[in-house]
Design a protein around this motif. Structure first.
Motif, mmCIF file in Angstrom:
data_model
loop_
_atom_site.group_PDB
_atom_site.id
_atom_site.type_symbol
_atom_site.label_atom_id
_atom_site.label_comp_id
_atom_site.label_asym_id
_atom_site.label_seq_id
_atom_site.Cartn_x
_atom_site.Cartn_y
_atom_site.Cartn_z
ATOM 1 N N GLU A 186 0.845 -1.200 0.000
ATOM 2 C CA GLU A 186 0.000 0.000 0.000
ATOM 3 C C GLU A 186 0.876 1.244 0.000
ATOM 4 N N LYS A 243 1.375 3.450 2.136
ATOM 5 C CA LYS A 243 2.073 3.648 3.403
ATOM 6 C C LYS A 243 2.499 2.343 4.066
ATOM 7 N N VAL A 244 2.340 1.239 3.365
ATOM 8 C CA VAL A 244 2.670 -0.070 3.941
ATOM 9 C C VAL A 244 3.479 -0.879 2.926
ATOM 10 N N SER A 303 0.545 -4.511 8.697
ATOM 11 C CA SER A 303 -0.147 -3.248 8.989
ATOM 12 C C SER A 303 -0.985 -2.726 7.820
ATOM 13 N N GLN A 332 -3.835 -1.356 5.586
ATOM 14 C CA GLN A 332 -4.944 -0.516 6.006
ATOM 15 C C GLN A 332 -6.224 -0.736 5.210
ATOM 16 N N THR A 333 -6.127 -1.438 4.082
ATOM 17 C CA THR A 333 -7.326 -1.754 3.318
ATOM 18 C C THR A 333 -8.288 -2.539 4.199
ATOM 19 N N GLU A 334 -9.551 -2.160 4.173
ATOM 20 C CA GLU A 334 -10.550 -2.758 5.053
ATOM 21 C C GLU A 334 -11.533 -3.631 4.277
ATOM 22 N N GLY A 367 -10.058 0.736 0.187
ATOM 23 C CA GLY A 367 -8.653 1.045 0.418
ATOM 24 C C GLY A 367 -7.901 1.193 -0.885
ATOM 25 N N GLN A 402 -7.762 -5.945 6.119
ATOM 26 C CA GLN A 402 -8.147 -6.171 7.509
ATOM 27 C C GLN A 402 -9.636 -6.505 7.558
ATOM 28 N N HIS A 451 -5.885 -9.941 9.509
ATOM 29 C CA HIS A 451 -5.268 -9.930 8.178
ATOM 30 C C HIS A 451 -5.826 -11.098 7.360
#
Length: 387
Positions: free
Chosen positions: A126, A128-129, A135, A137-139, A151, A170, A175
């Motif tokens: 991602e 930022k990942v 970690s 952040q996509t939901e 996301g 997530q 995960h």
């Protein structure tokens, strides 16, 4: 090294070297310049049986052993890193589906991926990942009988052209992996071009704007995304990259030594100059050592060794840093010809730097291997003790 290979492994190596020289090498420059692999080449890979080769034959694979798989990746890396990356991505997704997917998912995708009919993308990174994969952040949330994804993913190899995406998100704070088809409403793909290397890998940014998929699209169980699905796939990608770096170093060595034999300066071929000899010697030694380290990782994987993952980490770390140095020296040996727009070593040099970033950065590998070093037994079988 060949003395450690079986006759079958030698034959597999030779057959893919022939295929790579005939079909892959002629496409390498175009893939880099046009920033995409041709569908014809993808179909040739499938029809020749070089996609999903780790799978059983019933699913379109060859049940190839790890050493043979590595030798195949070396030949792809020698001729075109974009093709090696494509095959690795296809293998990462197909192997994940085969190992963790439902019967319906296997029936729908495995033979299509192995034949080259469907292009698969592994969708983890991602904006930022990156290395910190846990970690994401996509939901993903449950809505009736559907899963709704929201996301953004970035730097996704073959995301621009993929037909199916193995997406990590997530789900209820855990995960989890999902299969998402390209035409799903709410999924948007933006091409990422002009990259330093691996330009033919059709990288994309994938956005999920309330993207609705059936709950049956989940791969594995809730919470199994990183520990099982992703980790298994990433090990394949890391192993392929390690061997691909061996091929890249070999290609640079061959280009540089051939040029040095034919290029004359001060009345003699530059291969007679000691400083050029030093570069060629380091290139040869680095490529050979990388190959042996990758072979060791493959043998440990085939034997089911407990430290197979760390052996692969070490091989990828050493081979990628070596490939970067070897490629830089190859450019140096060729001089002005090495930096020309039509230079193959210039392309290899750009690709080599990417090898130190994908499938885990050099620094991440150093940290992991530094920790592992305290637990590595002595080769003779006894624990090493400080003197």
């Amino acid at each position: 090294m060949t003395s450690r290979l079986t006759d079958q492994q030698k034959q597999t190596w030779a057959s893919f070297r022939e295929f790579a020289d005939e079909f892959i090498a002629p496409e390498a420059r175009a893939a880099d310049e046009q920033q995409v692999l041709s569908r014809d080449l993808i179909k040739k890979l499938g029809s020749a049986g070089w996609l999903s080769v780790l799978l059983p034959e019933e699913w379109g694979g060859r049940a190839l052993d790890w050493v043979s798989y590595g030798l195949m990746a070396e030949e792809m890396g020698r001729t075109c890193q974009n093709v090696r990356n494509f095959v690795a991505c296809a293998d990462m997704v197909s192997h994940a589906i085969w190992k963790w997917g439902t019967q319906e998912q296997k029936d729908r995708w495995l033979k299509r991926i192995s034949s080259g009919e469907a292009v698969a993308a592994f969708v983890l990174t991602e904006p930022k990942v990156g290395s910190d994969a846990k970690s994401v952040q996509t939901e993903a949330r449950l809505d009736g009988s559907d899963i709704v994804l929201r996301g953004v993913k970035k730097w996704i190899s073959f995301g621009e052209i993929a037909d199916v995406f193995l997406v990590f998100a997530q789900y209820e704070g855990r995960h989890t992996a999902f299969l998402v088809e390209r035409e799903t409403p709410g999924l948007r793909v933006e091409a990422l071009q002009g990259l330093l290397g691996l330009r033919g890998s059709s990288l994309g940014e994938i956005s999920f704007d309330d993207c609705r998929i059936p709950a049956s699209s989940m791969v594995g169980q809730p919470g199994s995304g990183l520990v099982f699905v992703a980790s298994t796939a990433l090990d394949i990608g890391r192993y392929s990259t390690a061997w691909g770096c061996v091929g890249l170093a070999q290609a640079c060595l061959e280009e540089a030594s051939a040029y040095a034999r034919g290029r004359e300066q001060y009345g003699t071929a530059i291969i007679g100059h000691q400083l050029v000899q030093r570069m060629l010697a380091d290139m040869l030694t680095g490529a050979t050592a990388s190959r042996l380290m990758c072979l060791e990782a493959g043998l440990v994987k085939d034997a089911g060794g407990m430290d197979a993952v760390n052996r692969t980490l070490m091989a990828k770390y050493f081979a990628s840093t070596t490939a970067n140095r070897v490629a830089a020296d190859a450019v140096q040996v060729l001089g002005a010809y090495g930096i020309g727009g039509d230079s193959s070593v210039a392309r290899l040099f750009r690709d080599a730097k990417v090898m130190e970033i994908i499938e885990g950065t050099t620094q991440l590998h150093q940290a992991m291997l530094g920790t592992w070093s305290a637990h590595v037994p002595h080769p003779a079988g006894t624990s090493a003790r400080p003197l």
